[in-house]
Design a protein around this motif. Sequence first.
Motif, PDB file in Angstrom:
ATOM      1  N   PRO A 112     116.568  22.937 -55.844  1.00 49.50           N
ATOM      2  CA  PRO A 112     115.827  22.457 -57.022  1.00 49.50           C
ATOM      3  C   PRO A 112     115.026  23.545 -57.718  1.00 49.50           C
ATOM      4  O   PRO A 112     114.877  23.531 -58.941  1.00 49.50           O
ATOM      5  N   ASP A 113     114.520  24.539 -56.974  1.00 54.65           N
ATOM      6  CA  ASP A 113     113.701  25.601 -57.566  1.00 54.65           C
ATOM      7  C   ASP A 113     114.307  26.984 -57.398  1.00 54.65           C
ATOM      8  O   ASP A 113     113.607  27.993 -57.549  1.00 54.65           O
TER       9      ASP A 113
ATOM     10  N   ARG B  73     114.744  33.561 -52.809  1.00 56.77           N
ATOM     11  CA  ARG B  73     113.677  32.566 -52.982  1.00 56.77           C
ATOM     12  C   ARG B  73     114.047  31.190 -52.433  1.00 56.77           C
ATOM     13  O   ARG B  73     113.530  30.168 -52.870  1.00 56.77           O
ATOM     14  N   LEU B  74     114.931  31.146 -51.472  1.00 58.52           N
ATOM     15  CA  LEU B  74     115.370  29.871 -50.919  1.00 58.52           C
ATOM     16  C   LEU B  74     114.273  29.245 -50.066  1.00 58.52           C
ATOM     17  O   LEU B  74     113.657  29.911 -49.227  1.00 58.52           O
ATOM     18  N   THR B  75     114.043  27.950 -50.281  1.00 57.43           N
ATOM     19  CA  THR B  75     113.058  27.231 -49.460  1.00 57.43           C
ATOM     20  C   THR B  75     113.710  26.603 -48.230  1.00 57.43           C
ATOM     21  O   THR B  75     112.997  26.216 -47.300  1.00 57.43           O
ATOM     22  N   THR B  76     115.017  26.467 -48.223  1.00 59.50           N
ATOM     23  CA  THR B  76     115.705  26.003 -47.018  1.00 59.50           C
ATOM     24  C   THR B  76     115.498  27.037 -45.919  1.00 59.50           C
ATOM     25  O   THR B  76     115.716  28.235 -46.123  1.00 59.50           O
ATOM     26  N   ARG B  77     115.094  26.578 -44.760  1.00 60.89           N
ATOM     27  CA  ARG B  77     114.762  27.468 -43.649  1.00 60.89           C
ATOM     28  C   ARG B  77     115.747  27.276 -42.494  1.00 60.89           C
ATOM     29  O   ARG B  77     116.199  26.172 -42.214  1.00 60.89           O
ATOM     30  N   ALA B  78     116.029  28.368 -41.803  1.00 66.83           N
ATOM     31  CA  ALA B  78     116.842  28.336 -40.590  1.00 66.83           C
ATOM     32  C   ALA B  78     115.987  28.919 -39.466  1.00 66.83           C
ATOM     33  O   ALA B  78     115.642  30.099 -39.482  1.00 66.83           O
ATOM     34  N   THR B  79     115.644  28.088 -38.513  1.00 68.34           N
ATOM     35  CA  THR B  79     114.766  28.488 -37.410  1.00 68.34           C
ATOM     36  C   THR B  79     115.605  28.801 -36.173  1.00 68.34           C
ATOM     37  O   THR B  79     116.442  27.989 -35.760  1.00 68.34           O
ATOM     38  N   ARG B  80     115.348  29.945 -35.590  1.00 65.02           N
ATOM     39  CA  ARG B  80     116.130  30.374 -34.413  1.00 65.02           C
ATOM     40  C   ARG B  80     115.774  29.515 -33.209  1.00 65.02           C
ATOM     41  O   ARG B  80     114.604  29.304 -32.892  1.00 65.02           O
ATOM     42  N   VAL B  81     116.830  29.005 -32.530  1.00 65.29           N
ATOM     43  CA  VAL B  81     116.681  28.272 -31.278  1.00 65.29           C
ATOM     44  C   VAL B  81     117.778  28.756 -30.342  1.00 65.29           C
ATOM     45  O   VAL B  81     118.648  29.531 -30.743  1.00 65.29           O
ATOM     46  N   ASP B  82     117.738  28.293 -29.094  1.00 62.65           N
ATOM     47  CA  ASP B  82     118.767  28.703 -28.144  1.00 62.65           C
ATOM     48  C   ASP B  82     120.153  28.328 -28.659  1.00 62.65           C
ATOM     49  O   ASP B  82     120.424  27.165 -28.956  1.00 62.65           O
ATOM     50  N   GLY B  83     121.009  29.323 -28.784  1.00 62.37           N
ATOM     51  CA  GLY B  83     122.395  29.076 -29.148  1.00 62.37           C
ATOM     52  C   GLY B  83     122.686  28.925 -30.619  1.00 62.37           C
ATOM     53  O   GLY B  83     123.836  28.715 -31.009  1.00 62.37           O
ATOM     54  N   GLY B  84     121.649  29.024 -31.466  1.00 63.38           N
ATOM     55  CA  GLY B  84     121.924  28.860 -32.890  1.00 63.38           C
ATOM     56  C   GLY B  84     120.666  28.720 -33.728  1.00 63.38           C
ATOM     57  O   GLY B  84     119.629  29.330 -33.424  1.00 63.38           O
TER      58      GLY B  84
ATOM     59  N   SER C  55     120.857  21.389 -54.070  1.00 62.65           N
ATOM     60  CA  SER C  55     121.196  20.577 -55.236  1.00 62.65           C
ATOM     61  C   SER C  55     122.450  21.115 -55.911  1.00 62.65           C
ATOM     62  O   SER C  55     122.842  22.264 -55.682  1.00 62.65           O
ATOM     63  N   PHE C  56     123.074  20.292 -56.742  1.00 60.26           N
ATOM     64  CA  PHE C  56     124.285  20.688 -57.472  1.00 60.26           C
ATOM     65  C   PHE C  56     125.333  21.303 -56.536  1.00 60.26           C
ATOM     66  O   PHE C  56     125.935  22.331 -56.843  1.00 60.26           O
ATOM     67  N   VAL C  57     125.552  20.665 -55.399  1.00 64.88           N
ATOM     68  CA  VAL C  57     126.536  21.163 -54.446  1.00 64.88           C
ATOM     69  C   VAL C  57     127.924  20.739 -54.923  1.00 64.88           C
ATOM     70  O   VAL C  57     128.265  19.547 -54.892  1.00 64.88           O
TER      71      VAL C  57
ATOM     72  N   GLU D 233     123.446  16.292 -54.034  1.00 66.40           N
ATOM     73  CA  GLU D 233     122.484  16.976 -53.176  1.00 66.40           C
ATOM     74  C   GLU D 233     123.000  16.943 -51.740  1.00 66.40           C
ATOM     75  O   GLU D 233     123.787  16.064 -51.365  1.00 66.40           O
ATOM     76  N   VAL D 234     122.564  17.897 -50.948  1.00 65.02           N
ATOM     77  CA  VAL D 234     122.826  17.892 -49.506  1.00 65.02           C
ATOM     78  C   VAL D 234     121.522  18.248 -48.804  1.00 65.02           C
ATOM     79  O   VAL D 234     120.912  19.276 -49.117  1.00 65.02           O
ATOM     80  N   ARG D 235     121.105  17.408 -47.896  1.00 70.55           N
ATOM     81  CA  ARG D 235     119.849  17.635 -47.181  1.00 70.55           C
ATOM     82  C   ARG D 235     120.123  17.987 -45.714  1.00 70.55           C
ATOM     83  O   ARG D 235     120.977  17.373 -45.063  1.00 70.55           O
ATOM     84  N   PHE D 236     119.399  18.994 -45.240  1.00 65.23           N
ATOM     85  CA  PHE D 236     119.468  19.400 -43.837  1.00 65.23           C
ATOM     86  C   PHE D 236     118.126  19.067 -43.174  1.00 65.23           C
ATOM     87  O   PHE D 236     117.075  19.485 -43.667  1.00 65.23           O
ATOM     88  N   THR D 237     118.185  18.306 -42.081  1.00 62.77           N
ATOM     89  CA  THR D 237     116.973  17.936 -41.349  1.00 62.77           C
ATOM     90  C   THR D 237     117.183  18.251 -39.873  1.00 62.77           C
ATOM     91  O   THR D 237     117.921  17.551 -39.172  1.00 62.77           O
TER      92      THR D 237
END
Length: 376
Positions: A125-126, A133-144, A152-154, A208-212
């Motif tokens: 969206p922004d 400037r991506l607000t989507t975050r990927a947090t490191r955890v075991d194995g991935g 948006s607009f996927v 849109e596609v949301r990752f939670t």
Amino acid sequence: MDFTLSAEQQERYTQVRAAARELTTGPGTTTFGENLRKELAGLGLLGAAVPAEYGGAGYGALDTALLYEAASDGGADTGLLFAAAAHLFACVRPVLEFASPRTRKTLLPALCSGDLIAGNAMTEPDAGSDISRLTTRATRVDGGYLLDGLKSFVSNGPVADLYVTYATTDPDGGYFAATAFAVDRATPGLAAGEPLHKSGLTACQASEVRFTRCFVPDDRVLGSPGQGQLVFQTSMLWERSCLFALYLGQQERLIRQCVRHARQRQQSGKRLADLPPVADRLADMRLRLESGRLLLYRACAEIDAGEDSTLWVALAKLAVSEAALATALDAGRIFGGRAFLTEYGIEEHLRDAAPATTFSGTSDIQRQLIAREMGL
């Protein structure tokens, strides 16, 4: 310097152009329904730029672009071709160039055959083309990684089986802030939205596609962590060149239609073709088309030669997208009031051409890239 297509290229162009007329599209057609997937795959449009060992045709950029130009010239729906191009250039190419050998073997044959369709989950969206400037975050955890954020607009969002997406892994990493991922639709925490209601390119559904807290294993990272910018820029070289070949075909169709109309339509006792302003407009339409075609072919040739194609790709994208919009507007002027009647298709061409100056980097962004390549 040879500007002539080879006999093989000409024959392939003719075959694809003819076959495009037979694509099973029309009112009520579901984007990437099973039959349509197979037809597009049969024309090579889903895997043209993928080596034969993975189920593709093994074409370079120029031959791939010619496929899309031919299909559009033959009358294939512009939105449908855009959907296929988004699948191939924004998603399949990154998997080919940056996925692990095991992931390539798993995904590419199904992506080329149409058993899997991919969606490009980059825009937010922004944030558009600015991957830093991506607000989507990927947090490191075991194995991935755990992905959290909204895209948006996927393109192909509602129907995709796989999403190539980008997320910030190091907010302070600058050029190395983001990482690219290939995420299965069935992954817990991934939710694709309903199709957006668009006025153009309607055969390419978007959402849109949301990752939670969406877990993505290490073997679905494309490239290395922090290489998201490289993955995105590499895919854009293909998208900004090969995808826009479909707009060459669209302009070719529009010009033919306008020439027929100008020959047949009488105004004040004269054919439109005999009115200098109409003839001048048609000449300008042809000039824009051929200028853009030369730039696009040059950009593809630079990619195939392994040269730095940044300048030529930006020039081609700018020229072809602006030409597509200008030619659609000129077609409307030539058809006059009839341009507003759906039976002539002029208004649909205009609605499909208008987004070309926005997606894959706006015209302003292309001008900035060109200026940077000039040393400014």
